[in-house]
Design a protein around this motif. Sequence first.
Motif, short mmCIF file in Angstrom:
data_model
loop_
_atom_site.label_atom_id
_atom_site.label_comp_id
_atom_site.label_asym_id
_atom_site.label_seq_id
_atom_site.Cartn_x
_atom_site.Cartn_y
_atom_site.Cartn_z
N GLN A 180 0.82 -1.20 0.00
CA GLN A 180 0.00 0.00 0.00
C GLN A 180 0.87 1.26 0.00
O GLN A 180 0.61 2.21 -0.76
CB GLN A 180 -0.90 -0.01 1.23
CG GLN A 180 -1.98 1.04 1.20
CD GLN A 180 -2.72 1.10 2.53
OE1 GLN A 180 -2.11 1.13 3.59
NE2 GLN A 180 -4.03 1.12 2.47
N VAL A 181 1.90 1.25 0.82
CA VAL A 181 2.79 2.41 0.89
C VAL A 181 3.51 2.61 -0.43
O VAL A 181 3.62 3.73 -0.94
CB VAL A 181 3.79 2.26 2.06
CG1 VAL A 181 4.90 3.30 1.96
CG2 VAL A 181 3.06 2.40 3.39
N ALA B 268 0.91 3.94 -2.94
CA ALA B 268 0.52 5.31 -2.66
C ALA B 268 1.63 6.30 -3.02
O ALA B 268 1.37 7.38 -3.55
CB ALA B 268 0.15 5.46 -1.18
N SER B 269 2.88 5.92 -2.78
CA SER B 269 4.00 6.80 -3.12
C SER B 269 4.04 7.06 -4.61
O SER B 269 4.27 8.19 -5.05
CB SER B 269 5.33 6.18 -2.70
OG SER B 269 5.31 5.91 -1.33
N ALA C 128 1.45 6.77 -6.65
CA ALA C 128 0.23 7.48 -7.04
C ALA C 128 0.36 8.98 -6.80
O ALA C 128 -0.24 9.79 -7.51
CB ALA C 128 -0.96 6.94 -6.25
#
Lengths: 227, 227
Positions: free
Chosen positions: A154-155, A158-159, A161
């Motif tokens: 997820q991290v 997200a980075s 994105a």
Amino acid sequence: MTARSEPVSRRERPAKPALTRSGIIATAVRVMRAEGLQRVTMRRLAKELDTGPASLYVYVANTTELHGAILDELLGEVDLAAAGAGGDWREGIEAVLASYTHLLVQLPSLAQSALVARPSGTNYLNLLDALLALLKQGGVPDDQAAWGVDTLLQVATASAAEHAGEDDTDGTEWKAVAAAVENASADQLPHVTALGSELLSGSPETRRKWTTRMLLNGILHTPRDTS
Amino acid sequence: MTARSEPVSRRERPAKPALTRSGIIATAVRVMRAEGLQRVTMRRLAKELDTGPASLYVYVANTTELHGAILDELLGEVDLAAAGAGGDWREGIEAVLASYTHLLVQLPSLAQSALVARPSGTNYLNLLDALLALLKQGGVPDDQAAWGVDTLLQVATASAAEHAGEDDTDGTEWKAVAAAVENASADQLPHVTALGSELLSGSPETRRKWTTRMLLNGILHTPRDTS
DNA sequence: ACCTGAACACCGTTCAAGT
DNA sequence: ACCTGAACACCGTTCAAGT
């Protein structure tokens, strides 16, 4: 009759190929590489495939599903070699996540869609399995690995994105944040002021590496039951 | 003359108010609450404000900027009380992040836009300051806090964003992931198979709490320089 | 079964023209 | 300076009709 019934189509018109799901996805990937995900629309793809938009709905449920299919296709390019190499497990995870991140950073709008439309294709599952193998190798308890791997991905996603919506070659938006932090009044935002540029320091690469180490430490040392 | 020149406008037409930035944003928030962010379009807002779309561009640069303004407005509702209460710092962070998450989970499409358009408004900075205060209280070194707070907010935001695009009351998409994990062949995906339902276990609340503890442990125990 | 044209109901943004 | 109508260049999705 077969040969004779293709009049002028030697080169100029590549004999309109039959519509297939994989053909549609392949075209979608090509358009995305060339012009970005925002150009991958039903109408645009239909034009590209020399048909009307309605025809695509035989093979693809909707735009969201199409984007999901593109993502899974691309996830096949993530380098999982480090997972079987038997080196240091932390370095292995770092390498796999670096490969994943580098892929998505070039396609930030796809990363954005990955955050919302959870992938569940083969290539995603392979990635998951590779990370779980490395966590096991590192002696991380199963229950912690199961929840931790989710945050790890997820991290990373997200980075990547975060770079979406940046035509922004000059970093206008980044400057807005920097200005806001620097103009912060010491009265109202004492801690933001005190930390100052530290908040924005480091290259993306350096921050990513620290964050990965940080996550692995947390996953390794946080039991699931509060005791 | 002032009173006389308002003919029929006692109640039936609320005397079309002058266009202002804050009026536009207030309308945007109202429409979003009622119908979701996807309905907050320039054209729709213009209709709501009884004007043409072009008029809005005097006060708002573009759709992205508008969404950012909505977010900052709403961030004012995050409960930061725990930050000054002097209780346990871990519980304080947990409480602040819970408030932040609960706000965004109800507005997942806004969370999604927050991931891309980094907020830099007053309310966001207050949130940042509150978290930094708590990390300091916990004795987290400044440089680790500066990078760690970013991940803390990123994970919370990404978790909320995951619920975007779910009209999906029956959880169709979640089932797709579950099915993929359960159908995984033990040969090709040994670790995914072994972990099985563990990967999908726990309520969002339970997972969020574990993840927060996990992140705090990681941030507290991971020095910035690799030594 | 697959494919299509046409339609429905929308978008963001710009620009010349008005007040 | 602010506001507007109209236009440009697009969207996703559905449906009746064809092959």
